[in-house]
Write an enzyme that holds these catalytic residues in place. Structure first.
Site, short mmCIF file in Angstrom:
data_model
loop_
_atom_site.label_atom_id
_atom_site.label_comp_id
_atom_site.label_asym_id
_atom_site.label_seq_id
_atom_site.Cartn_x
_atom_site.Cartn_y
_atom_site.Cartn_z
N ARG A 181 48.67 51.11 -78.48
CA ARG A 181 50.04 50.58 -78.54
C ARG A 181 51.07 51.69 -78.41
O ARG A 181 52.17 51.45 -77.88
CB ARG A 181 50.24 49.80 -79.84
CG ARG A 181 49.65 48.40 -79.73
CD ARG A 181 49.81 47.62 -81.00
NE ARG A 181 49.59 46.19 -80.75
CZ ARG A 181 49.32 45.31 -81.69
NH1 ARG A 181 49.24 45.69 -82.96
NH2 ARG A 181 49.14 44.05 -81.38
N GLY A 231 44.72 41.90 -80.40
CA GLY A 231 44.60 43.30 -80.84
C GLY A 231 43.15 43.75 -80.94
O GLY A 231 42.80 44.84 -80.47
N GLY A 250 49.10 37.71 -81.45
CA GLY A 250 49.83 36.50 -81.83
C GLY A 250 50.92 36.15 -80.83
O GLY A 250 51.11 34.98 -80.49
N LYS A 293 38.51 33.02 -86.76
CA LYS A 293 38.64 31.66 -87.27
C LYS A 293 39.26 30.71 -86.26
O LYS A 293 40.24 31.06 -85.62
CB LYS A 293 39.52 31.66 -88.53
CG LYS A 293 38.93 32.47 -89.66
CD LYS A 293 39.85 32.47 -90.86
CE LYS A 293 41.09 33.30 -90.61
NZ LYS A 293 42.04 33.31 -91.70
P1 ADP Z 1 41.97 39.25 -81.67
O1 ADP Z 1 42.66 40.28 -82.52
O2 ADP Z 1 41.43 39.83 -80.39
O3 ADP Z 1 42.81 38.02 -81.45
P2 ADP Z 1 40.65 38.10 -83.94
O4 ADP Z 1 41.58 38.82 -84.83
O5 ADP Z 1 40.77 36.63 -83.84
O6 ADP Z 1 40.68 38.74 -82.46
O7 ADP Z 1 39.15 38.35 -84.41
C1 ADP Z 1 38.58 39.63 -84.41
C2 ADP Z 1 37.52 39.73 -85.45
O8 ADP Z 1 36.56 38.68 -85.33
C3 ADP Z 1 36.75 41.02 -85.33
O9 ADP Z 1 37.04 41.84 -86.42
C4 ADP Z 1 35.27 40.58 -85.31
O10 ADP Z 1 34.44 41.38 -86.12
C5 ADP Z 1 35.36 39.17 -85.87
N1 ADP Z 1 34.20 38.37 -85.46
C6 ADP Z 1 33.72 38.15 -84.22
N2 ADP Z 1 32.61 37.42 -84.27
C7 ADP Z 1 32.35 37.16 -85.57
C8 ADP Z 1 31.32 36.48 -86.27
N3 ADP Z 1 30.32 35.89 -85.63
N4 ADP Z 1 31.38 36.43 -87.62
C9 ADP Z 1 32.40 37.02 -88.29
N5 ADP Z 1 33.41 37.70 -87.68
C10 ADP Z 1 33.37 37.76 -86.34
MG MG Z 2 42.97 40.36 -84.66
#
Ligand code: ADP
Ligand code: MG
Length: 402
Positions: free
Chosen positions: A34, A357, A381, A204
């Protein structure tokens, strides 16, 4: 929306809201993506002889008031040092956000010089829901400068003082990062070349159901992995063991699946998994070669058959949006799914956008060249809310003529 070139920033003090919200390990910056993404606009301003006062937030400071938050941190000081290294010129650091140190540092800048203010979220008013509280902080920030440039794309979906209120007080423009982000995201919402494949993962489903709903009217295919996949699998009646599950989201997830079927959008869920007995770097990984996960096991990555299936579903794509890693990529034993998805996307001939991120950090951590994608968004977001079709307060404020 006005751009930096239209502002005539030469010889003027410019307050630049940037997104420098980097991941930290103590005071060590673990991914400076960033900061790098902020350089073009800062460089453009300094090259034109502006005095650049950068305002940004870092992490989630806790505490009732400024003093408590400043004591708890995190401070932006290490970011000032890294920014200076990357710019190749010193960056003065103000010990406060909009107090006496900020005023002194701003007054001490010569044309073409750069300063960084302390973490703007040390000021509780920054994120306040009270318009009056935010306006008071906005007035103090605006007093530091003559012009405002909004370039913190990752914070544009927040109605915060430095994002939403300051641009109402000063002549303003959008920075290059914001302009680049919007031009790519706009392509995803207006007639993207098809097939348009969306890959979703991360923690989630509740975080992302709104964007999924919107994507159902646009995308041709949805590949779902990561923690969110287990709520989808549970909604289909599968066993998910101890995997991440948002049981209260099952009705919404079922509705999304029904809507996808109605709209003719193909949804691909994991058919096998990499599991472990607990979520830890040293937990022994096992492959479960079927959809159902035994009790006591946590699904932490997509399995080999799912990796191959996702890659196959990406080969003919002409547009790809990827948000959320399909596994716990932070631990090498559970990073193969994320690597496979990232590599399959780099082979796509077309528009490939990574948003989120953690997804962007995964690309860099796994050593995949960023240039292999059309665009890696700095805003998780913010990019999701844009794709949901929601108005971003920071963009609205910049679009207002003044
Ligand atoms: P982004 O920031 O790209 O939008 P998120 O914040 O939604 O992504 O999610 C990222 C997190 O999801 C990572 O820290 C990763 O470890 C976690 N993750 C991915 N797969 C799983 C899983 N099967 N169980 C628990 N956590 C998970
Ligand atoms: Mg994230």
């Amino acid at each position: 929306m006005r751009r930096v070139e239209d502002l005539g920033p030469g010889g003027k003090a410019v307050l630049l809201r940037a997104d420098l919200n980097v991941p930290l390990d103590g005071a060590r910056i673990t991914d400076d993506g960033r900061i790098r993404a902020s350089l073009p606009t800062i460089g453009k301003l300094t090259a034109r002889g502006a005095r650049v006062i950068v305002c940004a937030h870092l992490g989630r400071p806790k505490g009732e008031d400024y003093a408590q938050r400043a004591a708890g941190g995190p401070s932006l000081r290490p970011v000032a040092a890294r920014l200076g290294e990357l710019l190749g010129q010193p960056v003065a650091f103000a010990d406060d956000v909009a107090g006496s140190s900020a005023a002194a540092v701003a007054a001490g800048l010569a044309d073409g010089e750069v300063a960084l203010l302390e973490n703007v979220r040390f000021e509780p008013a920054e994120t306040s829901k009270d318009d009056g509280q935010r306006a008071e902080l906005a007035r103090r920030l605006a007093a530091l400068a003559e012009l405002y440039v909004g370039d913190g794309f990752g914070a544009m979906h927040r109605k915060h003082a430095s994002v939403y209120d300051v641009p109402r007080l000063l002549p303003h423009a959008a920075g290059d990062l914001v302009a680049a982000e919007i031009s790519v995201l706009r392509q995803l919402t207006t007639e993207p070349p098809r097939p348009y494949v969306v890959v979703l993962g991360g923690a989630k489903p509740s975080d992302k159901l709104a964007v999924i709903g919107n994507l159902l009217t646009r995308a041709d295919r949805l590949l779902i992995g990561g923690g969110m996949a287990y709520t989808f699998l549970a909604a289909q009646g599968h066993q998910v063991g101890g995997s991440l599950l948002e049981a209260d989201q099952i009705p919404q997830v079922s509705a999304v699946l029904a809507e996808a079927a109605r709209a003719g959008v193909e949804v691909v869920l994991p058919s096998d998994h990499i599991v472990a007995g607990r979520l830890a770097a040293d937990a022994p990984a096992e492959t479960v070669a079927e959809v159902d996960i035994p009790a006591g096991k946590l699904g932490l990555d997509i399995g080999p058959a799912t990796r191959a299936e996702f890659a196959r579903k990406l080969t003919d794509a002409r547009t790809v949006f990827w948000n959320g890693p399909p596994g716990v990529f932070e631990y090498p034993a559970f990073a193969d799914g994320t690597r496979a998805v990232a590599e399959a996307i780099t082979k796509v001939e077309g528009l490939t956008v990574v948003g989120g991120g953690d997804s962007a950090a995964a690309v860099r951590l796994l050593g995949i060249p960023e240039s292999a994608f059309t665009h890696i968004s700095t805003g998780g977001g913010a990019s999701l809310e844009y794709l949901e079709g929601r108005e971003l307060p920071g963009l609205t404020a910049l679009a207002d003529g003044r």
